[in-house]
Scaffold this motif. Structure first.
Motif, PDB file in Angstrom:
ATOM      1  N   TRP A  79       1.062  -2.935   0.778  1.00 51.41           N
ATOM      2  CA  TRP A  79       0.035  -2.198   1.143  1.00 51.41           C
ATOM      3  C   TRP A  79       0.280  -0.843   2.056  1.00 51.41           C
ATOM      4  O   TRP A  79       0.134   0.287   1.679  1.00 51.41           O
ATOM      5  N   ASN A  99     -10.080   0.504  -3.615  1.00 48.51           N
ATOM      6  CA  ASN A  99     -10.829  -0.696  -3.862  1.00 48.51           C
ATOM      7  C   ASN A  99     -11.236  -1.038  -5.507  1.00 48.51           C
ATOM      8  O   ASN A  99     -12.149  -1.733  -5.500  1.00 48.51           O
ATOM      9  N   PRO A 111     -10.642  -1.657  -9.189  1.00 48.65           N
ATOM     10  CA  PRO A 111      -9.424  -2.273  -9.778  1.00 48.65           C
ATOM     11  C   PRO A 111      -9.241  -1.150 -11.427  1.00 48.65           C
ATOM     12  O   PRO A 111     -10.035  -0.530 -11.911  1.00 48.65           O
ATOM     13  N   MET A 134      -2.645  -5.471  -7.384  1.00 47.52           N
ATOM     14  CA  MET A 134      -3.558  -6.075  -6.760  1.00 47.52           C
ATOM     15  C   MET A 134      -2.763  -6.516  -5.438  1.00 47.52           C
ATOM     16  O   MET A 134      -2.031  -7.306  -5.528  1.00 47.52           O
ATOM     17  N   SER A 135      -2.968  -5.964  -4.340  1.00 43.92           N
ATOM     18  CA  SER A 135      -2.168  -6.704  -3.114  1.00 43.92           C
ATOM     19  C   SER A 135      -3.104  -7.396  -2.332  1.00 43.92           C
ATOM     20  O   SER A 135      -3.945  -7.290  -1.493  1.00 43.92           O
ATOM     21  N   VAL A 181      -2.924  -5.698 -12.736  1.00 46.83           N
ATOM     22  CA  VAL A 181      -4.257  -5.876 -13.344  1.00 46.83           C
ATOM     23  C   VAL A 181      -3.976  -5.534 -14.940  1.00 46.83           C
ATOM     24  O   VAL A 181      -3.388  -4.480 -15.078  1.00 46.83           O
ATOM     25  N   VAL A 214      -5.394 -10.596 -14.496  1.00 40.65           N
ATOM     26  CA  VAL A 214      -4.050  -9.939 -13.902  1.00 40.65           C
ATOM     27  C   VAL A 214      -2.843 -10.933 -14.829  1.00 40.65           C
ATOM     28  O   VAL A 214      -3.116 -12.049 -15.073  1.00 40.65           O
ATOM     29  N   ASP A 222     -14.098 -10.996  -7.821  1.00 43.38           N
ATOM     30  CA  ASP A 222     -14.282 -10.666  -6.454  1.00 43.38           C
ATOM     31  C   ASP A 222     -15.494 -11.317  -5.952  1.00 43.38           C
ATOM     32  O   ASP A 222     -16.623 -11.285  -6.656  1.00 43.38           O
ATOM     33  N   TRP A 254     -13.878  -6.033  -3.431  1.00 48.41           N
ATOM     34  CA  TRP A 254     -12.617  -6.705  -3.742  1.00 48.41           C
ATOM     35  C   TRP A 254     -11.514  -7.118  -2.596  1.00 48.41           C
ATOM     36  O   TRP A 254     -10.559  -6.951  -2.408  1.00 48.41           O
ATOM     37  N   VAL A 290      -7.623  -9.783   0.117  1.00 49.85           N
ATOM     38  CA  VAL A 290      -7.120  -8.765  -0.689  1.00 49.85           C
ATOM     39  C   VAL A 290      -7.275  -7.487   0.079  1.00 49.85           C
ATOM     40  O   VAL A 290      -8.236  -7.221   0.662  1.00 49.85           O
ATOM     41  N   PHE A 329      -5.961  -2.083  -4.098  1.00 52.85           N
ATOM     42  CA  PHE A 329      -5.307  -1.897  -5.477  1.00 52.85           C
ATOM     43  C   PHE A 329      -4.324  -0.864  -5.054  1.00 52.85           C
ATOM     44  O   PHE A 329      -4.696   0.365  -4.594  1.00 52.85           O
TER      45      PHE A 329
END
Length: 137
Positions: free
Chosen positions: A38, A49, A51, A57-58, A73, A84, A102, A109, A127, A130
């Motif tokens: 990230w 945020n 998707p 996705m971190s 994703v 995912v 979510d 998210w 999370v 993204f």
């Protein structure tokens, strides 16, 4: 390409990790532990945020997941559920088409549940957001 590399590693008895799998699948060229993606993405890739198919996705590091985690994703089901593909969620395996929901109160998210078995969602995971595959301009 990503699955071929996984098969080759497994054939050689090597461990399959989420980072190289996500990097190969998404084309996002970040190195280092998943928990650092990230921050490392900040100046090179757009983050957010929402998707998007192909985005990474971190997941934040947690006590049980100290190196963090990254997943790619592959589909959007709804504004609160995505599909995912990722590696090493289950030790040394690739998990394809796993649902992620979510469950954050603001629909941003920041808190998710990952499908542990078909139709069964596990505990909460934090999370970051993204990371989008196109480099920032």
């Amino acid at each position: 390409m990503a699955l071929l590399e996984v098969a080759q590693k497994q054939a050689r008895g090597q461990r399959v990790w989420c980072v190289p799998y996500a990097r190969n699948l998404s084309g996002i060229e970040i190195r280092g532990n998943a928990k650092d993606w990230w921050g490392k993405a900040r100046k090179t890739y757009e983050r957010g945020n929402d998707p998007v198919v192909g985005a990474v996705m971190s997941f934040r590091a947690t006590k049980g997941m100290s190196l963090g985690h990254v997943a790619v994703v592959s589909d959007i089901v709804s504004d609160r559920e995505v599909i995912v593909n990722h590696a090493n969620w289950n030790r040394n395996k690739v998990s394809l088409k796993m649902g992620v929901r979510d469950v954050s109160k603001d629909n941003d998210w920041t808190q998710v549940r990952v499908e542990s078995q078909p139709g069964r969602y596990g505990k909460l995971y934090p999370v970051n957001g993204f990371i989008y595959p196109k480099p920032a301009e």
